[in-house]
Design a protein around this motif. Sequence first.
Motif, PDB file in Angstrom:
ATOM      1  N   ARG A  49       2.689  11.787 -18.039  1.00  0.00           N
ATOM      2  CA  ARG A  49       1.288  11.529 -17.687  1.00  0.00           C
ATOM      3  C   ARG A  49       1.178  10.410 -16.658  1.00  0.00           C
ATOM      4  NH1 ARG A  49       0.546  12.457 -23.317  1.00  0.00           N
ATOM      5  NH2 ARG A  49       0.611  10.215 -23.714  1.00  0.00           N
ATOM      6  N   LEU A  50       1.955   9.359 -16.856  1.00  0.00           N
ATOM      7  CA  LEU A  50       1.966   8.258 -15.893  1.00  0.00           C
ATOM      8  C   LEU A  50       2.401   8.762 -14.509  1.00  0.00           C
ATOM      9  CD1 LEU A  50       1.907   5.249 -15.105  1.00  0.00           C
ATOM     10  CD2 LEU A  50       4.260   5.095 -15.955  1.00  0.00           C
ATOM     11  N   ALA A  51       3.472   9.523 -14.475  1.00  0.00           N
ATOM     12  CA  ALA A  51       3.985  10.022 -13.199  1.00  0.00           C
ATOM     13  C   ALA A  51       3.006  10.990 -12.537  1.00  0.00           C
ATOM     14  CB  ALA A  51       5.340  10.692 -13.399  1.00  0.00           C
ATOM     15  N   VAL A  52       2.345  11.846 -13.322  1.00  0.00           N
ATOM     16  CA  VAL A  52       1.362  12.780 -12.755  1.00  0.00           C
ATOM     17  C   VAL A  52       0.232  12.006 -12.101  1.00  0.00           C
ATOM     18  CG1 VAL A  52      -0.418  14.474 -13.333  1.00  0.00           C
ATOM     19  CG2 VAL A  52       1.877  14.767 -14.212  1.00  0.00           C
ATOM     20  N   LEU A  53      -0.216  10.942 -12.741  1.00  0.00           N
ATOM     21  CA  LEU A  53      -1.283  10.141 -12.151  1.00  0.00           C
ATOM     22  C   LEU A  53      -0.830   9.479 -10.851  1.00  0.00           C
ATOM     23  CD1 LEU A  53      -2.778   8.521 -15.352  1.00  0.00           C
ATOM     24  CD2 LEU A  53      -3.847  10.258 -13.886  1.00  0.00           C
ATOM     25  N   LEU A  54       0.462   9.181 -10.740  1.00  0.00           N
ATOM     26  CA  LEU A  54       0.963   8.524  -9.534  1.00  0.00           C
ATOM     27  C   LEU A  54       1.273   9.505  -8.412  1.00  0.00           C
ATOM     28  CD1 LEU A  54       3.283   5.879 -11.206  1.00  0.00           C
ATOM     29  CD2 LEU A  54       1.075   5.479 -10.103  1.00  0.00           C
ATOM     30  N   VAL A  55       1.897  10.654  -8.734  1.00  0.00           N
ATOM     31  CA  VAL A  55       2.329  11.587  -7.674  1.00  0.00           C
ATOM     32  C   VAL A  55       1.441  12.814  -7.553  1.00  0.00           C
ATOM     33  CG1 VAL A  55       4.724  10.834  -7.840  1.00  0.00           C
ATOM     34  CG2 VAL A  55       3.998  12.829  -9.132  1.00  0.00           C
ATOM     35  N   ASP A  56       0.549  13.042  -8.534  1.00  0.00           N
ATOM     36  CA  ASP A  56      -0.417  14.148  -8.501  1.00  0.00           C
ATOM     37  C   ASP A  56       0.228  15.524  -8.373  1.00  0.00           C
ATOM     38  OD1 ASP A  56      -3.025  15.036  -8.748  1.00  0.00           O
ATOM     39  OD2 ASP A  56      -3.255  15.236  -6.580  1.00  0.00           O
ATOM     40  N   ASP A  57       1.373  15.701  -9.038  1.00  0.00           N
ATOM     41  CA  ASP A  57       2.037  17.002  -9.044  1.00  0.00           C
ATOM     42  C   ASP A  57       2.882  17.077 -10.315  1.00  0.00           C
ATOM     43  OD1 ASP A  57       3.085  19.508  -8.169  1.00  0.00           O
ATOM     44  OD2 ASP A  57       4.855  18.472  -7.398  1.00  0.00           O
ATOM     45  N   PRO A  58       2.523  17.957 -11.245  1.00  0.00           N
ATOM     46  CA  PRO A  58       3.235  17.991 -12.528  1.00  0.00           C
ATOM     47  C   PRO A  58       4.741  18.245 -12.421  1.00  0.00           C
ATOM     48  CG  PRO A  58       1.184  19.210 -12.689  1.00  0.00           C
ATOM     49  CD  PRO A  58       1.360  18.854 -11.247  1.00  0.00           C
ATOM     50  N   SER A  59       5.155  19.140 -11.554  1.00  0.00           N
ATOM     51  CA  SER A  59       6.599  19.422 -11.476  1.00  0.00           C
ATOM     52  C   SER A  59       7.355  18.232 -10.896  1.00  0.00           C
ATOM     53  CB  SER A  59       6.865  20.684 -10.673  1.00  0.00           C
ATOM     54  OG  SER A  59       6.407  20.529  -9.346  1.00  0.00           O
ATOM     55  N   THR A  60       6.781  17.574  -9.903  1.00  0.00           N
ATOM     56  CA  THR A  60       7.410  16.381  -9.338  1.00  0.00           C
ATOM     57  C   THR A  60       7.427  15.264 -10.375  1.00  0.00           C
ATOM     58  OG1 THR A  60       6.652  16.989  -7.128  1.00  0.00           O
ATOM     59  CG2 THR A  60       7.322  14.706  -7.452  1.00  0.00           C
TER      60      THR A  60
END
Length: 194
Positions: A49-60
């Motif tokens: 969730r943290l990473a999605v908020l930062l990069v805006d791409d679930p797979s990344t």
Amino acid sequence: MIRDGGENAVEQTLSRLRRIDTRPEPPPAPGAPRTLSDLYRDHRMRMVRLAVLLVDDPSTAEDVVQEAFTGLHRHWSGLRDEAAAVGYLRTAVVNGSRSVLRRRRTARDYVPPHQVNARSAESLAMLSAEHQAVVDALSTLPPRQREVLVLRYYGGLSEAEIADATGISRGTVKSTASRALEAVARVMSGGGAR
């Protein structure tokens, strides 16, 4: 209008987060020693969730989190406790996300150079044949003459730089280049080397 577009983007991101976060995290077993598997099970979705908020791409985001856990595995023996491990993961996710964003920005900012006078396929084929003829002519030269021409015309060095690179004087560079050019011209015109 712009405000609605921003709210839609936020709603889309939250919707993606809800889809990712479908599995509840089980509570840890009381008194059991914590393992990397436990940390993965308990903290993976929070890190995603943290990473999605930062990069805006679930797979990344998943890739960033996997890299963070891989790093945690490499450093597992040096960690003090669970809090240190979670702190390591959070830092690794943030740094990994920054790297992703930096690569995106670099890729977006890169504009390949535009060739105004692009050559046709026929001229490139001729260039290849001409280039091969020059390479063949260079191979007939003595080593010093070949070095001087290659450094001057392929390396783009000045006479002074060639003199420094080869350990000969500027005057010798100049005379060697002159003799080498004459020899290449003879070979390419069919007169052969003397």
